[in-house]
Design an enzyme around this catalytic site. Structure first.
Site, PDB file in Angstrom:
ATOM      1  N   HIS A   1       8.773  75.173  22.008  1.00  0.00           N
ATOM      2  CA  HIS A   1      10.031  74.132  21.501  1.00  0.00           C
ATOM      3  C   HIS A   1       9.195  73.088  20.787  1.00  0.00           C
ATOM      4  O   HIS A   1       8.040  72.802  21.401  1.00  0.00           O
ATOM      5  CB  HIS A   1      10.841  73.922  22.588  1.00  0.00           C
ATOM      6  CG  HIS A   1      11.692  74.937  22.999  1.00  0.00           C
ATOM      7  ND1 HIS A   1      13.018  74.691  23.691  1.00  0.00           N
ATOM      8  CD2 HIS A   1      11.552  76.363  22.811  1.00  0.00           C
ATOM      9  CE1 HIS A   1      13.633  75.712  23.734  1.00  0.00           C
ATOM     10  NE2 HIS A   1      13.041  76.994  23.274  1.00  0.00           N
TER      11      HIS A   1
ATOM     12  N   GLU B   1       9.109  69.692  21.347  1.00  0.00           N
ATOM     13  CA  GLU B   1       8.953  68.743  22.464  1.00  0.00           C
ATOM     14  C   GLU B   1       7.737  69.354  23.019  1.00  0.00           C
ATOM     15  O   GLU B   1       6.553  68.594  23.393  1.00  0.00           O
ATOM     16  CB  GLU B   1       9.927  68.486  23.251  1.00  0.00           C
ATOM     17  CG  GLU B   1      11.120  67.846  22.510  1.00  0.00           C
ATOM     18  CD  GLU B   1      12.287  68.784  22.513  1.00  0.00           C
ATOM     19  OE1 GLU B   1      11.829  70.040  22.151  1.00  0.00           O
ATOM     20  OE2 GLU B   1      13.428  68.585  22.448  1.00  0.00           O
TER      21      GLU B   1
ATOM     22  N   CYS C   1      16.210  70.684  25.718  1.00  0.00           N
ATOM     23  CA  CYS C   1      16.842  71.605  26.396  1.00  0.00           C
ATOM     24  C   CYS C   1      16.122  71.297  27.982  1.00  0.00           C
ATOM     25  O   CYS C   1      15.142  70.516  28.197  1.00  0.00           O
ATOM     26  CB  CYS C   1      16.417  72.840  26.104  1.00  0.00           C
ATOM     27  SG  CYS C   1      14.748  73.299  26.463  1.00  0.00           S
TER      28      CYS C   1
ATOM     29  N   CYS D   1      12.195  71.559  28.208  1.00  0.00           N
ATOM     30  CA  CYS D   1      11.599  70.552  27.555  1.00  0.00           C
ATOM     31  C   CYS D   1      11.637  69.083  28.210  1.00  0.00           C
ATOM     32  O   CYS D   1      10.965  68.437  28.433  1.00  0.00           O
ATOM     33  CB  CYS D   1      12.026  70.341  26.229  1.00  0.00           C
ATOM     34  SG  CYS D   1      11.538  71.601  25.118  1.00  0.00           S
TER      35      CYS D   1
END
Lengths: 158, 158
Positions: free
Chosen positions: B55, B57, B85, B88
């Site tokens: 992801h 991040e 999320c 993360c």
């Protein structure tokens, strides 16, 4: 518990022990098994690789996905020497293995100063009250990317 | 909101747009700033690199930690084009930046079928009731590694 399952967990535990002896990171190991074969291995490498995301489960998931050439772990079983932290549990849910076996609990981990409880609490705390100050800005500008995604015809969904 | 902060968020948004146009993954971008300088960049690469943990991040955190040669992000600010999320957010808490700015919300993400709500719910569901079956086994064998860690004199704590 079958003897195969016990052997796989023993492998994850062995990784956790070798890891701390080799000074690569915290005492955590994980493996991923598909159709009775180990397809991914991981041990905690946070301090030795300067990567705060390099927990055993994350490393094992990344390894298995590379080996399987897939971003999903359908039909895979994860064996981890300790109950996953919220980051790893999130990664597990994104990767979607079929089953998780764990050995030590989050309380065992807290007892040796790997305390996930703080993170579990923050996740359910309203954003405005979290310990790391968190603010929203520029939603109108950012949502353009979401609209472009929605209209995109050749996207790879997941 | 200062103009510098707006410029940094615009950079994260720009990554999210370039990312979807380049077919590298979902429409998410993030940057990490220290002392007014961008020290890490990330965009979602899940589908293009077969890495469910990639992801925006997580990629930005790993990049910043490599650049700073540290497994902690003290004094850093994270700008992400969307609310993190649970995976993360867990990674952010392990990396410990000083501040988080986000643009779109988890509800905006859910509206384009990136639904974190399921994972947020699972995290607070008792283990025995989770959607991915999760079982404990062999704690007694695994806790040996924790005892060795406790007694270890040359460990790198974090």
């Amino acid at each position: 518990m079958t003897s195969a399952e016990m052997q796989f967990m023993q492998e994850a535990i062995q990784l956790s022990i070798e890891n701390l002896k080799g000074n690569r990171g915290g005492p955590f190991g994980a493996i991923i098994v598909k159709d009775g074969i180990i397809v991914g291995r991981g041990y905690n490498q946070v301090t030795s690789t300067n990567d705060p995301t390099a927990h055993a489960e994350i490393v094992a998931i990344r390894d298995a996905c590379q080996n399987l050439n897939s971003f999903q772990l359908d039909g895979c079983v994860l064996y981890t020497s300790c109950e996953p932290c919220p980051m790893c549990l999130g990664a597990i849910y994104w990767a979607r293995p079929s089953k998780i076996y764990y050995a030590c609990t989050r309380h065992d981990a807290a007892a040796i100063n790997f305390d996930d409880a703080f993170i579990y609490n923050e996740l359910i705390t309203p954003i405005s009250e979290r310990k790391i100050p968190t603010e929203q800005m520029m939603r109108e500008e950012a949502i353009l990317a979401f609209r472009l995604w929605q209209d995109k015809l050749d996207k790879v969904k997941y």
